[in-house]
Design a protein around this motif. Structure first.
Motif, PDB file in Angstrom:
ATOM      1  N   ASP A 134      -8.579   5.945  12.646  1.00  0.00           N
ATOM      2  CA  ASP A 134      -8.404   7.032  11.677  1.00  0.00           C
ATOM      3  C   ASP A 134      -8.315   6.413  10.278  1.00  0.00           C
ATOM      4  OD1 ASP A 134      -7.752   9.254  10.167  1.00  0.00           O
ATOM      5  OD2 ASP A 134      -6.262  10.013  11.598  1.00  0.00           O
ATOM      6  N   TYR A 135      -9.477   6.054   9.743  1.00  0.00           N
ATOM      7  CA  TYR A 135      -9.529   5.304   8.498  1.00  0.00           C
ATOM      8  C   TYR A 135      -9.141   6.130   7.279  1.00  0.00           C
ATOM      9  CZ  TYR A 135     -11.680   1.998  11.594  1.00  0.00           C
ATOM     10  OH  TYR A 135     -11.909   1.151  12.650  1.00  0.00           O
ATOM     11  N   ASP A 136      -9.377   7.433   7.310  1.00  0.00           N
ATOM     12  CA  ASP A 136      -8.962   8.266   6.177  1.00  0.00           C
ATOM     13  C   ASP A 136      -7.434   8.269   6.039  1.00  0.00           C
ATOM     14  OD1 ASP A 136     -11.528   9.011   5.315  1.00  0.00           O
ATOM     15  OD2 ASP A 136     -11.628  10.602   6.821  1.00  0.00           O
ATOM     16  N   ARG A 137      -6.750   8.446   7.136  1.00  0.00           N
ATOM     17  CA  ARG A 137      -5.284   8.414   7.070  1.00  0.00           C
ATOM     18  C   ARG A 137      -4.779   7.013   6.727  1.00  0.00           C
ATOM     19  NH1 ARG A 137      -3.295  12.320  11.990  1.00  0.00           N
ATOM     20  NH2 ARG A 137      -3.461  14.253  10.816  1.00  0.00           N
ATOM     21  N   ALA A 138      -5.439   6.003   7.242  1.00  0.00           N
ATOM     22  CA  ALA A 138      -5.064   4.626   6.898  1.00  0.00           C
ATOM     23  C   ALA A 138      -5.193   4.413   5.388  1.00  0.00           C
ATOM     24  CB  ALA A 138      -5.937   3.630   7.652  1.00  0.00           C
ATOM     25  N   ILE A 139      -6.300   4.857   4.823  1.00  0.00           N
ATOM     26  CA  ILE A 139      -6.513   4.711   3.372  1.00  0.00           C
ATOM     27  C   ILE A 139      -5.434   5.446   2.598  1.00  0.00           C
ATOM     28  CG2 ILE A 139      -8.061   5.389   1.483  1.00  0.00           C
ATOM     29  CD1 ILE A 139     -10.398   4.688   3.486  1.00  0.00           C
ATOM     30  N   ASP A 140      -5.086   6.646   3.045  1.00  0.00           N
ATOM     31  CA  ASP A 140      -4.015   7.402   2.374  1.00  0.00           C
ATOM     32  C   ASP A 140      -2.701   6.621   2.402  1.00  0.00           C
ATOM     33  OD1 ASP A 140      -5.746   9.476   1.808  1.00  0.00           O
ATOM     34  OD2 ASP A 140      -5.050  10.741   3.470  1.00  0.00           O
ATOM     35  N   ASP A 141      -2.360   6.042   3.556  1.00  0.00           N
ATOM     36  CA  ASP A 141      -1.105   5.300   3.651  1.00  0.00           C
ATOM     37  C   ASP A 141      -1.149   4.009   2.833  1.00  0.00           C
ATOM     38  OD1 ASP A 141       0.913   6.715   4.947  1.00  0.00           O
ATOM     39  OD2 ASP A 141       0.144   6.222   6.930  1.00  0.00           O
ATOM     40  N   TYR A 142      -2.258   3.306   2.868  1.00  0.00           N
ATOM     41  CA  TYR A 142      -2.356   2.096   2.047  1.00  0.00           C
ATOM     42  C   TYR A 142      -2.255   2.451   0.564  1.00  0.00           C
ATOM     43  CZ  TYR A 142      -4.050  -0.259   6.278  1.00  0.00           C
ATOM     44  OH  TYR A 142      -4.177  -0.766   7.540  1.00  0.00           O
ATOM     45  N   SER A 143      -2.863   3.559   0.175  1.00  0.00           N
ATOM     46  CA  SER A 143      -2.785   3.983  -1.234  1.00  0.00           C
ATOM     47  C   SER A 143      -1.345   4.290  -1.625  1.00  0.00           C
ATOM     48  CB  SER A 143      -3.679   5.203  -1.477  1.00  0.00           C
ATOM     49  OG  SER A 143      -5.033   4.860  -1.260  1.00  0.00           O
ATOM     50  N   ARG A 144      -0.622   4.921  -0.740  1.00  0.00           N
ATOM     51  CA  ARG A 144       0.792   5.209  -1.007  1.00  0.00           C
ATOM     52  C   ARG A 144       1.596   3.903  -1.079  1.00  0.00           C
ATOM     53  NH1 ARG A 144       3.941   8.652  -3.596  1.00  0.00           N
ATOM     54  NH2 ARG A 144       5.910   8.961  -2.550  1.00  0.00           N
ATOM     55  N   ALA A 145       1.310   2.967  -0.201  1.00  0.00           N
ATOM     56  CA  ALA A 145       1.982   1.664  -0.237  1.00  0.00           C
ATOM     57  C   ALA A 145       1.690   0.942  -1.549  1.00  0.00           C
ATOM     58  CB  ALA A 145       1.547   0.809   0.953  1.00  0.00           C
ATOM     59  N   ILE A 146       0.462   1.040  -2.017  1.00  0.00           N
ATOM     60  CA  ILE A 146       0.083   0.422  -3.289  1.00  0.00           C
ATOM     61  C   ILE A 146       0.843   1.077  -4.435  1.00  0.00           C
ATOM     62  CG2 ILE A 146      -1.832   0.216  -4.932  1.00  0.00           C
ATOM     63  CD1 ILE A 146      -3.621  -0.229  -2.347  1.00  0.00           C
ATOM     64  N   TYR A 147       0.959   2.377  -4.390  1.00  0.00           N
ATOM     65  CA  TYR A 147       1.711   3.089  -5.422  1.00  0.00           C
ATOM     66  C   TYR A 147       3.169   2.620  -5.452  1.00  0.00           C
ATOM     67  CZ  TYR A 147       4.152   6.887  -7.780  1.00  0.00           C
ATOM     68  OH  TYR A 147       4.961   7.617  -8.615  1.00  0.00           O
ATOM     69  N   LEU A 148       3.741   2.415  -4.291  1.00  0.00           N
ATOM     70  CA  LEU A 148       5.146   2.019  -4.196  1.00  0.00           C
ATOM     71  C   LEU A 148       5.359   0.514  -4.396  1.00  0.00           C
ATOM     72  CD1 LEU A 148       6.035   4.291  -1.177  1.00  0.00           C
ATOM     73  CD2 LEU A 148       6.965   4.523  -3.502  1.00  0.00           C
ATOM     74  N   ASN A 149       4.388  -0.292  -3.969  1.00  0.00           N
ATOM     75  CA  ASN A 149       4.490  -1.761  -4.037  1.00  0.00           C
ATOM     76  C   ASN A 149       3.192  -2.339  -4.588  1.00  0.00           C
ATOM     77  OD1 ASN A 149       7.007  -1.897  -2.799  1.00  0.00           O
ATOM     78  ND2 ASN A 149       6.142  -2.085  -0.755  1.00  0.00           N
ATOM     79  N   GLY A 150       2.839  -2.004  -5.799  1.00  0.00           N
ATOM     80  CA  GLY A 150       1.553  -2.398  -6.364  1.00  0.00           C
ATOM     81  C   GLY A 150       1.319  -3.892  -6.468  1.00  0.00           C
ATOM     82  N   GLY A 151       2.362  -4.702  -6.372  1.00  0.00           N
ATOM     83  CA  GLY A 151       2.199  -6.136  -6.500  1.00  0.00           C
ATOM     84  C   GLY A 151       1.931  -6.862  -5.202  1.00  0.00           C
TER      85      GLY A 151
END
Length: 181
Positions: free
Chosen positions: A30-47
């Motif tokens: 489920d790559y769309d949901r994976a992308i959504d979660d990775y994007s949220r992780a990036i927002y929270l931990n961009g470094g």
């Protein structure tokens, strides 16, 4: 944004949870949901380089190689000593037919992690696609030296030998791939 300012530890934990759930979604395809979660992780931990790398993998699975390359490039900017984003960017570049750039990324990955059989195998495939069979065979051999159970390296080396019309060596490699798998 308030959680990141007021409670950075909680933001970090939440980002990690999103990143790990993204791995689980990717694992089930489920790559769309994976992308959504990775994007949220990036927002929270961009470094953190890994959510970018992993989002790049999800984009690549969807065939969006441009976005995958952008994510791998960002991961490299954040963590230039991490071999995997170079390796993965090489895969995306190879899919786009940019073999010379892929070879450069595989080479950098190997410089950072000389034991990575996958990087040698994939660089060998890039050389083979350019009909540079001797270089390909050398890389497949290095991959086998590092991971004798990695059957793709035997198969790929066999193809390279067959392309050079060295059928005895090709048969030996194909036989070893069959026996190893």
């Amino acid at each position: 944004s308030q959680i990141m300012q007021r409670r950075p530890v909680e933001a970090w934990k939440l980002g990690n949870a999103h990143s790990h759930r993204g791995l689980a979604y990717a694992g089930k395809g489920d790559y769309d949901r994976a992308i959504d979660d990775y994007s949220r992780a990036i927002y929270l931990n961009g470094g953190n380089a890994w959510p970018y790398n992993n989002r790049g993998l999800a984009h690549a699975h969807k065939g969006d190689y441009e976005q995958a390359i952008a994510d791998y490039t960002k991961a490299i900017e954040l963590e230039p000593e991490n071999a995997w984003p170079y390796h993965n960017r090489g895969l995306a570049l190879a899919k786009k037919g940019e073999q010379d750039r892929a070879i450069a990324d595989y080479s950098k990955s190997i410089d950072l992690d000389a034991d990575n059989a996958w990087a040698y195998n994939h660089r060998g495939q890039a050389y083979a696609s350019k009909r540079e069979y001797d270089r390909a065979i050398a890389d497949f051999t290095k991959a086998i030296d590092r991971d004798p159970g990695y059957t793709w390296s035997y198969t790929n080396r066999g193809v390279a030998h067959a392309s050079k019309r060295d059928y005895a060596a090709a048969i030996a490699d194909f036989t070893k791939a069959i026996e190893t798998d």
